[in-house]
Design a protein around this motif. Structure first.
Motif, PDB file in Angstrom:
ATOM      1  N   PRO A   1      -3.486   4.103 -19.383  1.00  0.00           N
ATOM      2  CA  PRO A   1      -3.846   4.323 -17.984  1.00  0.00           C
ATOM      3  C   PRO A   1      -2.897   3.682 -16.974  1.00  0.00           C
ATOM      4  N   VAL A   2      -1.979   2.822 -17.436  1.00  0.00           N
ATOM      5  CA  VAL A   2      -1.017   2.203 -16.523  1.00  0.00           C
ATOM      6  C   VAL A   2       0.047   3.232 -16.153  1.00  0.00           C
ATOM      7  N   ILE A   3       0.166   3.488 -14.867  1.00  0.00           N
ATOM      8  CA  ILE A   3       1.137   4.454 -14.349  1.00  0.00           C
ATOM      9  C   ILE A   3       2.510   3.806 -14.238  1.00  0.00           C
ATOM     10  N   ASP A   4       2.532   2.570 -13.740  1.00  0.00           N
ATOM     11  CA  ASP A   4       3.806   1.898 -13.510  1.00  0.00           C
ATOM     12  C   ASP A   4       3.566   0.404 -13.323  1.00  0.00           C
ATOM     13  N   ARG A   5       4.640  -0.349 -13.484  1.00  0.00           N
ATOM     14  CA  ARG A   5       4.656  -1.765 -13.113  1.00  0.00           C
ATOM     15  C   ARG A   5       5.844  -1.895 -12.178  1.00  0.00           C
ATOM     16  N   VAL A   6       5.565  -2.193 -10.927  1.00  0.00           N
ATOM     17  CA  VAL A   6       6.596  -2.235  -9.896  1.00  0.00           C
ATOM     18  C   VAL A   6       6.998  -3.689  -9.677  1.00  0.00           C
TER      19      VAL A   6
ATOM     20  N   ARG B   1      -0.340  17.706 -16.757  1.00  0.00           N
ATOM     21  CA  ARG B   1      -0.008  17.694 -18.185  1.00  0.00           C
ATOM     22  C   ARG B   1      -1.095  17.052 -19.042  1.00  0.00           C
ATOM     23  N   TYR B   2      -1.971  16.289 -18.399  1.00  0.00           N
ATOM     24  CA  TYR B   2      -3.032  15.581 -19.128  1.00  0.00           C
ATOM     25  C   TYR B   2      -4.371  16.278 -18.921  1.00  0.00           C
ATOM     26  N   GLU B   3      -5.163  16.332 -19.953  1.00  0.00           N
ATOM     27  CA  GLU B   3      -6.472  16.972 -19.883  1.00  0.00           C
ATOM     28  C   GLU B   3      -7.327  16.370 -18.766  1.00  0.00           C
ATOM     29  N   HIS B   4      -7.301  15.059 -18.628  1.00  0.00           N
ATOM     30  CA  HIS B   4      -8.120  14.381 -17.614  1.00  0.00           C
ATOM     31  C   HIS B   4      -7.275  13.868 -16.446  1.00  0.00           C
ATOM     32  N   LEU B   5      -6.098  14.426 -16.255  1.00  0.00           N
ATOM     33  CA  LEU B   5      -5.154  14.071 -15.201  1.00  0.00           C
ATOM     34  C   LEU B   5      -4.533  12.678 -15.379  1.00  0.00           C
TER      35      LEU B   5
ATOM     36  N   VAL C   1       0.223  -0.540 -11.380  1.00  0.00           N
ATOM     37  CA  VAL C   1      -0.389   0.655 -10.797  1.00  0.00           C
ATOM     38  C   VAL C   1      -1.034   1.401 -11.962  1.00  0.00           C
ATOM     39  N   ALA C   2      -2.367   1.545 -11.910  1.00  0.00           N
ATOM     40  CA  ALA C   2      -3.081   2.111 -13.054  1.00  0.00           C
ATOM     41  C   ALA C   2      -4.288   2.922 -12.599  1.00  0.00           C
ATOM     42  N   ILE C   3      -4.718   3.829 -13.446  1.00  0.00           N
ATOM     43  CA  ILE C   3      -5.967   4.554 -13.231  1.00  0.00           C
ATOM     44  C   ILE C   3      -7.113   3.588 -13.519  1.00  0.00           C
ATOM     45  N   CYS C   4      -8.131   3.605 -12.678  1.00  0.00           N
ATOM     46  CA  CYS C   4      -9.262   2.679 -12.803  1.00  0.00           C
ATOM     47  C   CYS C   4     -10.243   3.188 -13.858  1.00  0.00           C
ATOM     48  N   THR C   5      -9.989   2.809 -15.092  1.00  0.00           N
ATOM     49  CA  THR C   5     -10.850   3.273 -16.194  1.00  0.00           C
ATOM     50  C   THR C   5     -12.198   2.562 -16.214  1.00  0.00           C
ATOM     51  N   ASP C   6     -12.377   1.533 -15.401  1.00  0.00           N
ATOM     52  CA  ASP C   6     -13.683   0.875 -15.286  1.00  0.00           C
ATOM     53  C   ASP C   6     -14.666   1.723 -14.486  1.00  0.00           C
ATOM     54  N   ASN C   7     -14.152   2.704 -13.755  1.00  0.00           N
ATOM     55  CA  ASN C   7     -14.991   3.621 -12.985  1.00  0.00           C
ATOM     56  C   ASN C   7     -15.716   4.543 -13.976  1.00  0.00           C
TER      57      ASN C   7
ATOM     58  N   LEU D   1       0.838  -1.204   0.000  1.00  0.00           N
ATOM     59  CA  LEU D   1       0.000   0.000   0.000  1.00  0.00           C
ATOM     60  C   LEU D   1       0.873   1.254   0.000  1.00  0.00           C
ATOM     61  N   SER D   2       1.983   1.208   0.729  1.00  0.00           N
ATOM     62  CA  SER D   2       2.908   2.351   0.748  1.00  0.00           C
ATOM     63  C   SER D   2       3.506   2.585  -0.631  1.00  0.00           C
ATOM     64  N   ILE D   3       3.861   1.503  -1.315  1.00  0.00           N
ATOM     65  CA  ILE D   3       4.377   1.616  -2.685  1.00  0.00           C
ATOM     66  C   ILE D   3       3.304   2.219  -3.590  1.00  0.00           C
ATOM     67  N   LEU D   4       2.079   1.744  -3.459  1.00  0.00           N
ATOM     68  CA  LEU D   4       0.968   2.265  -4.262  1.00  0.00           C
ATOM     69  C   LEU D   4       0.768   3.760  -4.010  1.00  0.00           C
ATOM     70  N   ILE D   5       0.829   4.166  -2.761  1.00  0.00           N
ATOM     71  CA  ILE D   5       0.687   5.590  -2.417  1.00  0.00           C
ATOM     72  C   ILE D   5       1.797   6.406  -3.073  1.00  0.00           C
ATOM     73  N   CYS D   6       3.031   5.937  -2.956  1.00  0.00           N
ATOM     74  CA  CYS D   6       4.164   6.695  -3.506  1.00  0.00           C
ATOM     75  C   CYS D   6       4.081   6.824  -5.026  1.00  0.00           C
ATOM     76  N   ARG D   7       3.758   5.740  -5.714  1.00  0.00           N
ATOM     77  CA  ARG D   7       3.659   5.807  -7.177  1.00  0.00           C
ATOM     78  C   ARG D   7       2.495   6.703  -7.591  1.00  0.00           C
ATOM     79  N   THR D   8       1.401   6.673  -6.813  1.00  0.00           N
ATOM     80  CA  THR D   8       0.248   7.528  -7.091  1.00  0.00           C
ATOM     81  C   THR D   8       0.629   8.992  -6.922  1.00  0.00           C
ATOM     82  N   MET D   9       1.310   9.304  -5.836  1.00  0.00           N
ATOM     83  CA  MET D   9       1.721  10.687  -5.610  1.00  0.00           C
ATOM     84  C   MET D   9       2.664  11.178  -6.702  1.00  0.00           C
TER      85      MET D   9
END
Length: 159
Positions: free
Chosen positions: A102-107, A92-96, A116-122, A76-84
């Motif tokens: 949508p994948v931010i990273d693969r740790v 830089r992105y119109e929709h952030l 670590v990805a943006i939840c595009t299913d939302n 969870l700490s890793i997820l928080i750090c990559r999200t931040m």
């Protein structure tokens, strides 16, 4: 308030004043303590350590108290750090985020990688991500203090 020692989770290391430092909920929270101890799900002959957030309703210890294996706390700490890190550049992105990627990273962890990805299913991701970004920004000082403390401790430990 003393954390109970007679329940299935057996505390070994405790923070019994957590309600005083629970982020923006400090002094007004049902999270009364944190502990590291022997996990409640331990089977005979197999010992796991867990972290637990102890919640108290004012009358009794709550069933909503959470217990997590230590590796999940760190994940969870890793997820928080990559999200931040993502949201520092998200302007830089119109929709952030980039809807095409949508994948931010693969740790890398244990021979694979945590995505670590943006939840595009939302369905309301474009609205929710703005609210999320604002809340992250509002809590920047609070989270930053904890990350600096964690960074200092990790450096002291040689990591």
């Amino acid at each position: 308030m003393k954390i109970p020692t007679t329940l299935k989770h057996k505390p070994v290391v405790v923070s019994e004043n957590y309600e005083q430092v629970d982020g923006r909920f400090a002094r007004n929270t049902d999270a009364k303590g944190l502990s590291l101890g022997l996990a409640q799900w331990n089977d005979r002959g197999k010992i796991d350590i867990s972290a637990k957030v102890w919640r108290y309703t004012g009358e009794k210890w709550s069933r909503q108290s959470e217990e997590l294996p230590l590796h999940r706390v760190l994940d969870l700490s890793i997820l928080i750090c990559r999200t931040m890190a993502h949201f520092r550049e998200a302007y830089r992105y119109e929709h952030l985020y980039d809807p095409q990627e949508p994948v931010i990273d693969r740790v890398g962890l244990q021979g694979d990688a945590m995505t670590v990805a943006i939840c595009t299913d939302n369905e309301k991701i474009n609205e929710d991500i703005k609210l999320f970004s604002q809340a992250l920004s509002d809590d920047d000082e609070l989270i930053g203090e904890r990350l600096r403390t964690l960074s200092r401790i990790l450096k002291d430990m040689g990591y």
